[in-house]
Design a protein around this motif. Structure first.
Motif, short mmCIF file in Angstrom:
data_model
loop_
_atom_site.label_atom_id
_atom_site.label_comp_id
_atom_site.label_asym_id
_atom_site.label_seq_id
_atom_site.Cartn_x
_atom_site.Cartn_y
_atom_site.Cartn_z
N VAL A 310 0.84 -1.20 0.00
CA VAL A 310 0.00 0.00 0.00
C VAL A 310 0.88 1.25 0.00
O VAL A 310 1.99 1.26 0.55
CB VAL A 310 -0.95 0.04 1.22
CG1 VAL A 310 -1.97 -1.08 1.14
CG2 VAL A 310 -0.17 -0.05 2.52
N THR A 311 0.36 2.29 -0.61
CA THR A 311 0.94 3.63 -0.52
C THR A 311 -0.02 4.47 0.29
O THR A 311 -1.21 4.56 -0.04
CB THR A 311 1.14 4.25 -1.91
OG1 THR A 311 2.01 3.40 -2.68
CG2 THR A 311 1.76 5.63 -1.79
N SER A 316 -5.43 9.31 1.98
CA SER A 316 -5.17 8.63 0.71
C SER A 316 -4.54 7.27 0.97
O SER A 316 -3.56 7.18 1.71
CB SER A 316 -4.23 9.48 -0.16
OG SER A 316 -3.85 8.77 -1.32
N VAL A 317 -5.11 6.22 0.37
CA VAL A 317 -4.54 4.88 0.43
C VAL A 317 -4.69 4.24 -0.94
O VAL A 317 -5.79 4.20 -1.51
CB VAL A 317 -5.25 4.00 1.49
CG1 VAL A 317 -4.67 2.59 1.47
CG2 VAL A 317 -5.12 4.61 2.88
N THR A 318 -3.58 3.73 -1.48
CA THR A 318 -3.60 3.04 -2.76
C THR A 318 -3.11 1.61 -2.55
O THR A 318 -2.04 1.40 -1.96
CB THR A 318 -2.70 3.74 -3.79
OG1 THR A 318 -3.12 5.09 -3.94
CG2 THR A 318 -2.76 3.03 -5.13
N ILE A 319 -3.89 0.64 -3.04
CA ILE A 319 -3.50 -0.77 -2.95
C ILE A 319 -2.68 -1.11 -4.19
O ILE A 319 -3.16 -1.01 -5.33
CB ILE A 319 -4.72 -1.69 -2.86
CG1 ILE A 319 -5.68 -1.22 -1.76
CG2 ILE A 319 -4.29 -3.13 -2.65
CD1 ILE A 319 -5.13 -1.30 -0.37
N ASN A 320 -1.42 -1.53 -3.99
CA ASN A 320 -0.51 -1.78 -5.11
C ASN A 320 -0.31 -3.24 -5.43
O ASN A 320 -0.02 -3.59 -6.59
CB ASN A 320 0.86 -1.15 -4.80
CG ASN A 320 0.77 0.33 -4.52
OD1 ASN A 320 0.10 1.06 -5.24
ND2 ASN A 320 1.44 0.78 -3.47
N SER A 321 -0.41 -4.12 -4.47
CA SER A 321 -0.13 -5.54 -4.69
C SER A 321 -0.91 -6.38 -3.71
O SER A 321 -1.40 -5.90 -2.68
CB SER A 321 1.37 -5.82 -4.55
OG SER A 321 1.82 -5.53 -3.24
N ASN A 322 -1.03 -7.67 -4.03
CA ASN A 322 -1.79 -8.61 -3.23
C ASN A 322 -1.03 -9.94 -3.24
O ASN A 322 -0.94 -10.60 -4.28
CB ASN A 322 -3.20 -8.77 -3.82
CG ASN A 322 -4.05 -9.77 -3.07
OD1 ASN A 322 -3.59 -10.44 -2.15
ND2 ASN A 322 -5.30 -9.89 -3.48
#
Length: 437
Positions: A310-311, A316-322
């Protein structure tokens, strides 16, 4: 082993021995083989306190001093709770550091083999030479002025003489007497500076009706210093799990499998937040969430542990990978993060577990305590500080001297001094990570 504040499911564990220590207790004090424990000891450098000079009682203030209370709590955490006494009303006829609240009578019975073994373990630990060659290291670091036990006395101001005969009115066979210097009694010695932490824990919660709460806990004292402040608005959906990302941003999942960002505007005299922002509409079925403060969000559902890259910024929160860390069989009752790629949790049988997360399908776990952690919530704001809430709404605090050693023997318990004895009624709780150092 339990502390003097006892709740069902709350246990003070038997701490494993930290290291072998030299036997320095002289004849007349020696006893059977030492117990399987020694007080949890933080790491120290070579710098050490000098020997405490004799400073006998000359005032009347029997209020128990903080260093003496904390030393008693350390003994209770290690050897189970024993009867003890600190302050004693001034009688005008005798000189005793009890009259100044800087002496402790800790009740071990010399004629009981188990008590005698614990007493030997404790005295060996206090008077051992450390790895730097400092004699009587822990007694010096704690500011102990003298010790009386089983007709013998050891004094810091005559340490080279070792144990000497003691002929006072009490043979001290039913308790050990410890007198402290003022520095030790007031927690101004290196033992306490090594255990110091700094910072506040910002704790967010969600009440059963969907309203948000905010509280502050002071890490050094374990006292709640602010809140709870409660929002007038509710979330508008049924929450399932939450993670605090930073001071102004919270992630919350719903029972419908949606992920929301909640932007908190203020948490001073009042708590308000913007309408929740839906980040993802499906698949967020996690029972537990935790953020490590370093770009990793962890979630557990149906025995599966996932890590999301996450960033994070304010609002503000952005999910980048799982990434799937454990595909099945990974179940915990509580979950928190203790540092970058480190998580902590409790199991259904009350075990406290720590995990180092390495990558997909790769993690290392360790049991810190095999039982007694029957809590409903567990949180860590960093710095080895843990907060645990039980089913009655009481909140307790703990300090793990080294939270990354996969060893629970250095966890310091404060069962006699909870954050609160009740009142934590939130259905979900989470603390901002990395606020304690």
């Amino acid at each position: 082993m339990r502390g003097s504040v006892v709740h069902v499911g709350l246990k003070n564990p038997k701490l494993a021995a930290l290291a072998a220590v030299a036997a320095v207790v002289a004849a007349g004090v020696a006893a059977p083989a030492a117990a399987q424990a020694a007080p949890a000891t933080p790491p120290f450098g070579s710098t050490i306190d000098g020997y405490a000079a004799y400073d006998g009682q000359d005032t009347c203030d029997p209020t128990a001093k903080p260093g003496v209370v904390a030393f008693r709590d350390l003994l209770n955490a290690t050897y189970d709770t024993h009867q003890s006494g600190i302050g004693r009303q001034c009688d005008g006829g005798s000189v005793s550091e009890h009259h100044e609240g800087r002496a402790l009578d800790y009740h071990f019975n010399y004629y009981n083999s188990a008590d005698r073994a614990d007493a030997t373990d404790l005295l060996n630990w206090l008077l051992a030479t450390d790895s730097y060659g400092n004699k009587h290291a822990m007694a010096r670091r704690l500011g102990i002025m003298y010790i009386i036990w089983n007709k013998q006395i050891w004094s810091s101001y005559d340490a080279s003489s070792g144990w000497r005969p003691y002929s006072g009115a009490s043979p001290h066979t039913d308790h050990i007497h410890f007198s402290f210097s003022w520095a030790g009694a007031e927690k101004r010695t290196t033992w306490w500076s090594a255990n110091q932490v700094a910072g506040n824990a910002s704790v967010y919660g969600i009440l059963p009706d969907g309203r948000l709460t905010y509280s502050v806990i002071d890490a050094p004292t374990g006292d709640r210093t602010f809140g709870p402040v409660i929002s007038s608005a509710s979330l508008g959906f049924t929450p399932k799990a939450m993670a605090t990302m930073n001071f102004n941003t919270i992630l919350v999942t719903s029972t419908a499998g949606k992920l929301y960002r909640v932007d908190v505007n203020t948490n001073n005299a009042s708590l308000t937040f913007e309408p929740p922002v839906e980040i993802d509409s499906r698949g967020w079925v996690h029972d537990l969430l935790a953020y490590d403060g370093a770009g990793h969000l962890f979630g557990i559902s149906d025995g599966q542990l996932r890590r999301y890259g996450v960033t994070v910024a304010t609002h503000s929160v952005t999910i980048n990978s799982n990434t799937v860390i454990a595909d099945s069989g990974f179940t915990l009752n509580t979950l928190t993060a203790t540092g970058p790629n480190w998580i902590l949790g409790t199991t259904s049988d009350g075990t406290l577990r720590s995990y180092k997360i390495n990558g997909a399908g790769d993690w290392d776990g360790a049991t810190l305590d095999p039982d007694g952690w029957g809590f409903t919530h567990l949180m860590s704001p960093g710095g080895g500080i843990y907060y645990a809430r039980d089913a009655s709404g009481a909140m307790y605090h703990y300090q793990d001297v080294n939270p990354y050693d996969r060893n629970g023997s250095d966890v310091v318990y404060h069962l006699d001094d909870p954050v609160d004895t009740g009142g934590w009624t939130q259905s979900l709780l989470s603390t901002q990570p990395d606020t304690i150092s």
